[in-house]
Design an enzyme around this catalytic site. Sequence first.
Site, mmCIF file in Angstrom:
data_model
loop_
_atom_site.group_PDB
_atom_site.id
_atom_site.type_symbol
_atom_site.label_atom_id
_atom_site.label_comp_id
_atom_site.label_asym_id
_atom_site.label_seq_id
_atom_site.Cartn_x
_atom_site.Cartn_y
_atom_site.Cartn_z
ATOM 1 N N TYR A 119 24.831 75.707 24.926
ATOM 2 C CA TYR A 119 24.226 74.735 24.027
ATOM 3 C C TYR A 119 22.765 74.535 24.417
ATOM 4 O O TYR A 119 22.456 74.256 25.583
ATOM 5 C CB TYR A 119 24.973 73.395 24.075
ATOM 6 C CG TYR A 119 24.527 72.448 22.981
ATOM 7 C CD1 TYR A 119 25.132 72.498 21.729
ATOM 8 C CD2 TYR A 119 23.488 71.558 23.180
ATOM 9 C CE1 TYR A 119 24.708 71.660 20.702
ATOM 10 C CE2 TYR A 119 23.055 70.714 22.169
ATOM 11 C CZ TYR A 119 23.669 70.775 20.933
ATOM 12 O OH TYR A 119 23.244 69.961 19.920
ATOM 13 N N GLN A 181 29.649 69.300 16.278
ATOM 14 C CA GLN A 181 30.131 70.391 15.445
ATOM 15 C C GLN A 181 29.805 71.759 16.048
ATOM 16 O O GLN A 181 30.603 72.694 15.953
ATOM 17 C CB GLN A 181 29.604 70.275 14.013
ATOM 18 C CG GLN A 181 28.101 70.311 13.856
ATOM 19 C CD GLN A 181 27.446 68.943 13.996
ATOM 20 O OE1 GLN A 181 28.023 68.017 14.558
ATOM 21 N NE2 GLN A 181 26.226 68.825 13.481
ATOM 22 N N ASN A 204 22.775 65.606 24.036
ATOM 23 C CA ASN A 204 22.768 64.149 23.949
ATOM 24 C C ASN A 204 24.136 63.578 24.324
ATOM 25 O O ASN A 204 25.046 64.304 24.736
ATOM 26 C CB ASN A 204 22.327 63.690 22.551
ATOM 27 C CG ASN A 204 23.284 64.145 21.455
ATOM 28 O OD1 ASN A 204 24.452 64.477 21.705
ATOM 29 N ND2 ASN A 204 22.808 64.173 20.225
ATOM 30 N N HIS A 252 11.298 62.140 29.774
ATOM 31 C CA HIS A 252 12.535 62.724 29.252
ATOM 32 C C HIS A 252 13.222 61.786 28.259
ATOM 33 O O HIS A 252 13.738 62.225 27.238
ATOM 34 C CB HIS A 252 13.509 63.025 30.404
ATOM 35 C CG HIS A 252 13.352 64.386 30.982
ATOM 36 N ND1 HIS A 252 13.731 65.526 30.331
ATOM 37 C CD2 HIS A 252 12.865 64.787 32.179
ATOM 38 C CE1 HIS A 252 13.491 66.582 31.085
ATOM 39 N NE2 HIS A 252 12.958 66.168 32.215
ATOM 40 N N HIS A 412 62.889 77.730 45.747
ATOM 41 C CA HIS A 412 61.833 78.452 46.439
ATOM 42 C C HIS A 412 62.408 79.166 47.674
ATOM 43 O O HIS A 412 62.085 80.328 47.933
ATOM 44 C CB HIS A 412 60.735 77.483 46.905
ATOM 45 C CG HIS A 412 59.747 77.114 45.856
ATOM 46 N ND1 HIS A 412 60.108 76.496 44.680
ATOM 47 C CD2 HIS A 412 58.386 77.267 45.807
ATOM 48 C CE1 HIS A 412 59.024 76.277 43.953
ATOM 49 N NE2 HIS A 412 57.955 76.744 44.612
#
Length: 435
Positions: A119, A181, A204, A252, A412
């Site tokens: 992204y 999306q 975000n 930022h 086991h």
Amino acid sequence: MPRQYLKKATLTATSNASDVHATVQDILSDIEAGGDAKALEYAAKFDHYDGNVLLTEAEILAAITQVPEKLKRDIQFAHDNVKRFAEAQKKTVKDVEVEVIPGLIAGQKAIPVDAAGCYVPGGRYSHIASAIMTVTTAKVAGCKHIVACSPPRPETGVAPAIIYAAHICGADQIMAMGGVQGVAAMTFGLFGLPPANILVGPGNQFVAEAKRILFGRVGIDMIAGPTDSLILADATADPMIVATDLVGQAEHGYNSPVWLVTDDSDLAEEVMRLVPALIEDLPELNRDNARAAWRDYAEVILCQDREEMAATSDEYAPEHLTVQAADLDWWLARLSCYGSLFLGEETTVAFGDKASGTNHVLPTSRAATYTGGLSVHKYMKIVTWQRATRDAAKPIAEATARISRLEGMEGHARTADVRLAKYFPGENFDLTVEE
């Protein structure tokens, strides 16, 4: 003397955080149920864009022609540095094989995941560097399919420089879709894409929450909060450089904490004097972010000595940690909690953010106490294997049977019993556990 706060934050990175979980969960559920059509519906609503979701080769080439040659050279320079460092990191992960006991061989293999979803933010700022950081490392790791996903701008689409960066760094597909999306499309394998095995890259709060919800079903690099930065500075530091570096990180976002930790009160006072004017000299959007971040989230902390400074820094565990102080080797050896470390005024966080080679996808919100940032290792699975001779299996089976019975796991134990009976018929084994 205990540390003193010459400037104390009135808010924290989690203050005023809205509850986005329900909104993100609803969108993810809608898209998983509705597939491509539902993803396109959300893209129209949030991205206001109706162009191709997956860029064609012609569209990529057309975008590349819009990127100035000087910027292309800068992007190529940054890509080469990131690639070179990632290749060095990859060499630290090796397949190993060891004979644990005679006849029992165990090994480790490093296997890259098949599909990576990267992204790349493209809203308020076009994060060209995020395309470089995420796609390059996935390519070096050996991922077979890499998608770069970035929010398109209405009518114009994904920023050409992001397209160029993703393309030269090795993205197999470039997706013009943003937010939840976009994350959903990569995860669920929409539009003919292979479902992502790992999602990486900053975003975000909605993107971060989507990754949080999907984690487990798909791997993620980390759950990121607002970016944060801390500077350790002593009397040898240049106040103007310190102040400029703090402001550079404060831009930022309004909730991006910046911290100065020092043992020199004169330096602290001069930095606090310089910062406001440096903020006011920024362009409007950057100025608004930096002003709010400095006002509400910044701290200036005065310590007694460098040991207290280091301890304070480790407690804060910053995403970005800069040292502008004497004896840099001491700081490198002493500090232990940070995402990325910048030693000396000759380097700065922005260098790592953009072009020096280390990755800028880093742990925030004190996550540096337990993890590092994005690297080739995040895209690789470290798996193990073993094989044994029948003689080597004998003591292992005996120990396994007894431990299993002590744990109450009879099934086991019997998987060990059956091998002992087959490989060593007629031998008597004490496979019970004394009470």
